[in-house]
Design a protein around this motif. Structure first.
Motif, PDB file in Angstrom:
ATOM      1  N   GLU A 439     -27.665 -45.072  14.776  1.00 37.24           N
ATOM      2  CA  GLU A 439     -29.022 -44.492  14.998  1.00 37.24           C
ATOM      3  C   GLU A 439     -29.922 -44.866  13.843  1.00 37.24           C
ATOM      4  O   GLU A 439     -31.298 -45.155  14.250  1.00 37.24           O
ATOM      5  CB  GLU A 439     -29.161 -42.831  15.032  1.00 37.24           C
ATOM      6  N   ASN A 466     -23.805 -41.554  17.885  1.00 41.27           N
ATOM      7  CA  ASN A 466     -22.772 -40.438  17.501  1.00 41.27           C
ATOM      8  C   ASN A 466     -23.621 -39.471  16.634  1.00 41.27           C
ATOM      9  O   ASN A 466     -22.880 -38.592  16.072  1.00 41.27           O
ATOM     10  CB  ASN A 466     -21.805 -41.077  16.478  1.00 41.27           C
ATOM     11  N   GLY A 468     -25.455 -38.917  14.117  1.00 47.66           N
ATOM     12  CA  GLY A 468     -25.717 -38.768  12.791  1.00 47.66           C
ATOM     13  C   GLY A 468     -25.383 -40.132  12.109  1.00 47.66           C
ATOM     14  O   GLY A 468     -25.130 -41.171  12.838  1.00 47.66           O
TER      15      GLY A 468
HETATM   16 MG   LIG Z   1     -24.537 -42.750  13.520  1.00 44.97          MG
END
Ligand SMILES: [Mg+2]
Ligand SMILES: Cc1ncc(C[n+]2csc(CCOP(=O)(O)OP(=O)(O)O)c2C)c(N)n1
Length: 553
Positions: A439, A466, A468
């Motif tokens: 991300e 995922n 985070g």
């Molecule tokens: Mg991540």
């Protein structure tokens, strides 16, 4: 013929075979590039303008030089933003040409930011065009720097792009670049040691790729029957399905680094950083350092023997010397390949297992395994991001051709994977081009996604979603790591496939392991017609990968 500096530079770039220039406006050379018919790939920020050109130089191993322009001069916002890209190119030794506006004569020192001293910290050479008639001279010098010796970025600052000079006074001729071959005495000394060693190991760096020496590396490794590891940046310099290939990282790599009594380093600066191995017990090993740059010798470790020169010429000389001494038979060392296979099987077992995992959320290794299945590994390009995708892919992704995978990161600047995937598409339009990101990398890319639509660049962004920032080490989740700075809005709160789909990408959101392969196939399929794709794979948090060793931590 009297021409202006910007026109002169544009014509010289054409003479040098530069097919396009990446940019973010404004730069006073750009209009001349347009008039002279040099296509511009306009990114959406200056850092990406540098990064795409940088990646193009890396992916083509400097055989085609990436060129970018961005705003400079007094109060140069563009240059300040581009600095991150230049710093990365400098740390990673990428031969990219950056052209920018210079501070005009009489205006130096009137603002806080000192352009020249800032640029000197991130370039192999910073050239300032103080007289228009020096245009051919500075361009000649720039391309000499870009095509010779240790690769690195060159920055040219043009204070007055409209000043004129006589184009015929010093006609420009393209620069070929020059290489040097090693001293035969150093080659003999290296081979003396190599043939005496009990457990030699070849440590190959990116210099092998820049020298176009992959075949020569393979030939030498086979002749001396020595296992090979590569650095992250050299991943793919040696075919990773070869029986002598140990790995980039993982327990088997640690095992071989520890057990070796001699390291034959070729094309690596041997600079242990955050994303490279150190040499464990270096003082107890014989280090033979083959490098184009003598200033890397005795840098961090005691060098037993140095062999200075181009990696290809060096590998060829070493091979010839071994062959002469052994009547072509090479080094007899038992069944090295069987040992390598056993070590790899053991080291990779836990990753291979999860590559077939049916668990949900999807295990990231399942995505990597399926990606290897879907891609033609001899005709495709994959790159990672900073974070888990780098650590995991560099542990398991089988790279079969040089630059089938771009590993990057002496400095690992988030967002670079998009630039790399774009550059790969420009360099090899027929190859599938895939950027695998988390991300954080995705956040850096968002503003630049429009470029892919505008330029019809059919690349696929694979998002290992995922929820985070896992980042470094075992992850940012557990105690002792960064529990306060890992959480962002995850797939339950934000549907990025809708966000990016609204832009015009082909997008999918995949939560079933069985859907990974079909989704990848659909993405790669739309890519062939120039449409970019984004696939969000809803993955588990799985911070498991091979470690870097020998850094005294
Ligand atoms: Mg991540
Ligand atoms: C420009 C920049 N700033 C900071 C970092 C430090 N950093 C490395 S990885 C990371 C977070 C990565 O999170 P994500 O993209 O979600 O990937 P994951 O590790 O979860 O797979 C950060 C902040 C960096 N590499 N680059």
């Amino acid at each position: 013929m009297t021409i202006d500096v910007a026109t002169g530079i544009s014509r010289i770039l054409k003479q040098e075979g530069v097919g396009w220039v990446s940019t973010f406006p404004v730069c006073r050379v750009n209009n001349a590039l347009g008039r002279e018919g040099v296509p511009m790939l306009m990114m959406r920020d200056d850092r990406y303008a540098v990064a795409v050109a940088d990646a193009f130089s890396r992916i083509t191993a400097g055989s085609r030089i990436g060129v970018c322009t961005f705003q400079g001069g007094v109060n140069a916002a563009g240059m300040q933003y581009a600095y991150a890209g230049m710093a990365q190119a400098y740390e990673d030794g990428s031969p990219v040409l950056c052209i920018t506006d210079g501070v005009p004569a009489g205006s130096s020192g009137n603002s806080q930011y000192d352009v020249a001293s800032a640029m000197k910290t991130v370039s192999k050479w910073f050239g300032y065009l103080d007289k228009p008639e020096r245009t051919p001279e500075l361009m000649r010098r720039a391309f000499t720097m870009l095509r010779s010796g240790r690769p690195g970025p060159v920055i040219l600052a043009i204070p007055n792009a409209t000043a004129t000079y006589d184009e015929t006074a010093d006609p420009y001729r393209p620069v070929k670049g020059w290489k040097s071959a090693p001293d035969p005495a150093d080659v003999r000394a290296a081979v003396d040691q190599l043939l005496k060693a009990r457990n030699p190991l070849i440590y190959a760096g990116e210099g092998v790729i820049y020298a176009g020496a992959s075949e020569d590396l393979k030939a030498l490794a086979e002749l001396v029957n020595v296992p090979v590891i590569t650095t992250l940046k050299a991943k793919g310099a040696f075919p990773e399905n070869h029986p002598l290939f140990v790995g980039v990282r993982g327990d088997q790599v640690a095992h071989y680094l520890n057990k070796s009594d001699l390291i034959l380093a070729v094309g690596s600066s041997l600079s242990p950083g955050r994303f490279s191995h150190g040499i464990p017990d270096a003082a107890q090993k014989t280090i033979i350092h083959c490098n184009v740059d003598e200033l890397h010798i005795n840098k961090m470790y005691p060098t037993a023997h140095a062999v200075i020169g181009d990696a290809r010429l060096t590998l060829q000389a070493l091979r010839q010397e071994v062959s002469d001494r052994t009547s072509g038979a090479g080094r007899n060392a038992g069944d090295v390949a069987a040992e390598v296979k056993a070590a790899r099987d053991q080291g990779l077992a836990r990753y291979r297992q999860v590559m077939n995992s049916d668990e949900t959320p999807i295990n990231p290794y399942r995505v990597y395994g399926d990606l290897m299945e879907v891609l033609d590994l001899k005709n495709s390009f994959v790159t990672h991001e900073s974070g888990n995708t780098r650590d995991q892919l560099s542990t398991v992704f089988d790279t079969l051709i040089p630059r089938g995978f771009l590993g990057w990161g002496n400095v690992s600047t988030l967002g670079f994977s998009l630039a790399a995937a774009i550059a790969a598409k420009k360099a090899f339009p027929d190859r599938a081009s895939v950027a695998v990101t988390g991300e954080a990398g995705l956040g850096y890319m968002l503003g630049n996604l429009e470029v892919l639509l505008r330029e019809k660049l059919g690349i696929t962004v694979v998002h290992i979603s995922n929820g985070g920032f896992a980042g470094y080490g075992p992850g940012f989740w557990g105690p002792g790591h960064d529990p306060f700075t890992h959480r962002v809005l995850g797939p339950d709160e934000v549907d990025m496939s809708k966000v990016i789909g609204a832009l015009g990408f082909h997008t999918e959101r995949v939560s079933e392991p069985a859907e990974v392969i079909p989704a990848l196939r659909r993405a790669l399929d739309v890519n062939t017609s120039g449409r970019p794709a984004y696939i969000e794979f809803i993955c588990c948090q799985y911070p498991v990968y091979g470690q870097w060793v020998g850094r005294g931590e």
